[in-house]
Design a protein around this motif. Sequence first.
Motif, PDB file in Angstrom:
ATOM      1  N   TYR A 121       0.827  -1.202   0.000  1.00 25.12           N
ATOM      2  CA  TYR A 121       0.000   0.000   0.000  1.00 25.12           C
ATOM      3  C   TYR A 121       0.865   1.257   0.000  1.00 25.12           C
ATOM      4  CZ  TYR A 121      -3.499   3.382   1.480  1.00 25.12           C
ATOM      5  OH  TYR A 121      -4.317   4.482   1.559  1.00 25.12           O
ATOM      6  N   VAL A 122       1.911   1.244   0.827  1.00 27.45           N
ATOM      7  CA  VAL A 122       2.806   2.398   0.883  1.00 27.45           C
ATOM      8  C   VAL A 122       3.534   2.565  -0.442  1.00 27.45           C
ATOM      9  CG1 VAL A 122       4.923   3.260   1.957  1.00 27.45           C
ATOM     10  CG2 VAL A 122       3.072   2.400   3.375  1.00 27.45           C
ATOM     11  N   ASN A 123       4.002   1.480  -1.026  1.00 28.65           N
ATOM     12  CA  ASN A 123       4.681   1.572  -2.317  1.00 28.65           C
ATOM     13  C   ASN A 123       3.750   2.078  -3.406  1.00 28.65           C
ATOM     14  OD1 ASN A 123       7.184   0.754  -1.462  1.00 28.65           O
ATOM     15  ND2 ASN A 123       6.815  -1.404  -1.895  1.00 28.65           N
ATOM     16  N   LEU A 124       2.501   1.705  -3.348  1.00 27.43           N
ATOM     17  CA  LEU A 124       1.550   2.109  -4.381  1.00 27.43           C
ATOM     18  C   LEU A 124       1.282   3.604  -4.349  1.00 27.43           C
ATOM     19  CD1 LEU A 124      -0.429   1.079  -6.580  1.00 27.43           C
ATOM     20  CD2 LEU A 124      -2.138   0.901  -4.778  1.00 27.43           C
ATOM     21  N   TRP A 125       1.172   4.182  -3.155  1.00 18.55           N
ATOM     22  CA  TRP A 125       0.777   5.582  -3.048  1.00 18.55           C
ATOM     23  C   TRP A 125       1.917   6.556  -2.797  1.00 18.55           C
ATOM     24  CZ3 TRP A 125      -3.668   6.616  -5.038  1.00 18.55           C
ATOM     25  CH2 TRP A 125      -4.642   5.647  -5.026  1.00 18.55           C
ATOM     26  N   VAL A 126       3.109   6.062  -2.446  1.00 17.81           N
ATOM     27  CA  VAL A 126       4.202   6.976  -2.120  1.00 17.81           C
ATOM     28  C   VAL A 126       5.389   6.792  -3.058  1.00 17.81           C
ATOM     29  CG1 VAL A 126       5.851   7.646  -0.326  1.00 17.81           C
ATOM     30  CG2 VAL A 126       3.504   7.106   0.294  1.00 17.81           C
ATOM     31  N   PRO A 129       4.564   7.072  -7.292  1.00 18.07           N
ATOM     32  CA  PRO A 129       4.364   8.432  -7.828  1.00 18.07           C
ATOM     33  C   PRO A 129       5.623   9.295  -7.781  1.00 18.07           C
ATOM     34  CG  PRO A 129       2.535   7.868  -6.409  1.00 18.07           C
ATOM     35  CD  PRO A 129       3.571   6.791  -6.260  1.00 18.07           C
TER      36      PRO A 129
END
Length: 55
Positions: free
Chosen positions: A43-48, A51
């Motif tokens: 989740y952290v990799n996807l949103w932080v 991008p």
Amino acid sequence: MEFLQLLFFLFSALMLYFKPELKFLAVCFAVLGCLCLIALEFYVNLWVVIPIGNL
């Protein structure tokens, strides 16, 4: 999510300490804690991380 993960690890440790015969259930709680950790990392990799790499 981190609190849930810590609760799974705490339940696992307490179960092993007080009821060692329920080792299978304690291992299940530990595995659930690890799965929460993995899901949180994705989740952290996807949103932080992704991008920022696309700047």
